[in-house]
Write an enzyme that holds these catalytic residues in place. Structure first.
Site, PDB file in Angstrom:
ATOM      1  N   GLN A  71      95.088 -23.587 -61.272  1.00 52.61           N
ATOM      2  CA  GLN A  71      95.609 -23.804 -59.930  1.00 52.61           C
ATOM      3  C   GLN A  71      97.100 -24.175 -59.946  1.00 52.61           C
ATOM      4  OE1 GLN A  71      91.946 -26.345 -58.449  1.00 52.61           O
ATOM      5  NE2 GLN A  71      93.007 -25.441 -56.706  1.00 52.61           N
ATOM      6  N   HIS A  72      97.695 -24.088 -58.771  1.00 53.41           N
ATOM      7  CA  HIS A  72      99.010 -24.649 -58.453  1.00 53.41           C
ATOM      8  C   HIS A  72     100.224 -23.892 -58.981  1.00 53.41           C
ATOM      9  CE1 HIS A  72      96.500 -28.012 -57.412  1.00 53.41           C
ATOM     10  NE2 HIS A  72      96.309 -28.396 -58.651  1.00 53.41           N
ATOM     11  N   ASP A 235      90.135 -22.760 -60.705  1.00 51.87           N
ATOM     12  CA  ASP A 235      89.245 -22.926 -61.855  1.00 51.87           C
ATOM     13  C   ASP A 235      88.108 -23.917 -61.609  1.00 51.87           C
ATOM     14  OD1 ASP A 235      91.059 -25.058 -61.824  1.00 51.87           O
ATOM     15  OD2 ASP A 235      91.847 -24.662 -63.813  1.00 51.87           O
TER      16      ASP A 235
END
Length: 476
Positions: A71-72, A235
């Site tokens: 992520q991110h 995830d």
């Protein structure tokens, strides 16, 4: 037999699983490594995906694909669809000052929790966009669209991007779970906060369309059957889908990061920043606490003691609970929960009697688990039910971690059969999309799990709590 594929594009590697869409039976797998670093050229992810697909025997017989991923990470694209600069990953902490600036500009931590479910830390995409605006203004000015790693890979699978002849910025898609980790999408309203994006970047940019949990995306340009693409997932949300988690279930994942996450029916808005109020991949929510330091704490301890993971485990189990007062605060790469991006690790309570390899090994395992136990407490403080603990991730393969976890976490732990939970969750989503059903298929990676029991040992948490804030900052 219809086949589906799930992809896990993680920090360290790319995994592909091909499964039977109806039963979930594993047919074949593939894998490839990613380069190290907290700033990575996205083309490496695409190259690794191609290698992993080939290693899995190709996708010519696959009818649906979904991509789960880290992520991110900030993937900035220009108006031609080219990547503006290397992506900044979730564990790149250079945007920590930007996070503080943005928190102040909106009116404080609770204002951000109310707006997007999370208090900003350096991990979130929006902070990286502010860093880009200030540190690389020429690159920031070129940004026409912002994607996340799994968005970008789905987009590339659909035939867009470098060398395709199609910019296709309007074809970018994402899902609720990954969008909820950006800092400019609200899990409460289900809408982007374009004003917050502009606050960070300094101008507007195109964002991926947010698909529902079982919505069909575009067709893939990879694979002879032109498989349909699913929305994908972050995830942790993909792993929760693989495990079939429901209310009261908590996943404790020990990988590069340490994550405590739970499926909940309502969104959270924790102004302390301990719990991030993400969405999940099923249409519910995924309150989550994340530490930067998890399995690599075990890596570092094994390296320091000149042993491997099996040796570290044996040493840790040979020492008493509490390591005779030796406590490791494992902020080896700064920390996210609590938010201490510049912190360093610390060893407390050193005495002649506990300066042994066994005591240090025990302190490393207990220190890592104490950080995760703090995350479980933070979920409870937000009203999240915590009834069953599932221990997953690479760190869960350590016998010491499995046996010590109940005494530190305060509950029995279930350890499912080892598997690629993120890729499996993506595959389950692909099967869901393919079926057109209102519910995901009834196959779960948690159907077979071993239970580890143990009495809580209060002094382990107590001695950790007494020293966890006594950490220094790394020198500038």
């Amino acid at each position: 037999m219809a086949l589906v594929a799930g992809v896990d594009s993680s920090t360290q590697s790319c995994k592909v699983v091909v499964r039977d869409a109806e039963t979930g039976a594993l047919v074949r797998t593939g894998r490839a490594s990613h380069p190290d670093g907290t700033s990575v050229a996205p083309k490496h992810w695409w190259d690794a995906l191609q290698t992993a697909i080939a290693d899995a025997g190709g996708l010519d017989d696959v009818e649906a694909i979904s991509v789960g991923g880290q992520q991110h990470g900030m993937v900035a694209l220009d108006q031609t669809g080219e990547v503006v600069r290397d992506a900044l990953l979730w564990n790149d902490t250079r945007s920590a000052p930007a996070a503080l600036q943005l928190i102040d500009e909106l009116g404080g931590p609770q204002a951000w929790a109310d707006a997007v479910g999370s208090v900003l830390v350096a991990s979130l995409t929006i902070t990286k966009l502010r860093w880009l605006r200030d540190a690389e203004p020429e690159n920031a000015a070129r940004v026409a669209a912002v994607a996340l790693p799994h968005d970008w890979l789905t987009w590339r699978l659909a035939g867009h991007g470098a060398g395709s002849g199609s910019t296709g910025l309007d074809a970018l898609v994402t899902d609720r779970s990954d969008a909820s980790g950006t800092g400019y999408w609200s899990p409460g309203t289900g809408e982007y906060r374009h004003d917050l994006l502009e606050l960070a970047l300094g101008h507007s940019a195109a964002l991926p369309v947010v698909l529902g949990p079982s919505d069909q995306g575009p067709r893939s340009a990879v694979g002879a059957l032109s498989p349909v693409l699913g929305p994908g997932a972050g995830d942790n949300a993909a792993a929760a889908l693989a495990l079939g988690l429901g209310p009261g279930d908590v996943a404790v994942s020990i990988g590069t990061s340490g994550v405590v996450s739970a499926v909940a029916p309502t969104v959270t808005a924790d102004g302390t920043g301990m719990v991030t109020g993400f969405a999940d991949a099923s249409g519910a929510f995924l309150p989550l606490a994340c530490t930067l330091n998890a399995s690599r704490v075990l890596d570092a301890a094994a390296r320091l003691l000149g042993t491997d993971h099996a040796g570290l485990s044996a040493l840790a189990l040979s020492a008493p609970a509490g390591a005779d007062g030796l406590v490791l605060v494992p902020y080896l790469e700064g920390e996210r929960t609590p938010n201490k991006p510049d912190a360093t690790g610390a060893l407390h309570g050193v005495r002649l009697g506990n300066t042994t390899p066994a005591h240090l090994a025990r302190a490393a395992v207990e220190g890592m688990l104490c950080g995760l136990a703090d995350g479980i407490d933070a979920l409870r403080a937000q009203g999240v039910a915590v009834e069953r603990l599932f221990l997953i991730g690479g760190g869960a393969q350590s016998e010491a971690v499995r046996r010590i976890a109940p005494s530190v976490l305060g509950l029995d732990v279930l350890v499912p059969t080892p598997g690629e939970y993120v890729a499996d969750g993506a595959a389950r989503q692909a099967a869901w999309v393919l079926s057109g059903s209102t519910q995901p298929p009834a196959w779960s990676s948690a159907s077979s799990a071993e239970t580890y029991t143990g009495e809580p040992v209060a002094r382990v948490r107590e001695q950790y709590a007494a020293v966890r804030d006594l950490t220094a900052s790394r020198p500038v």
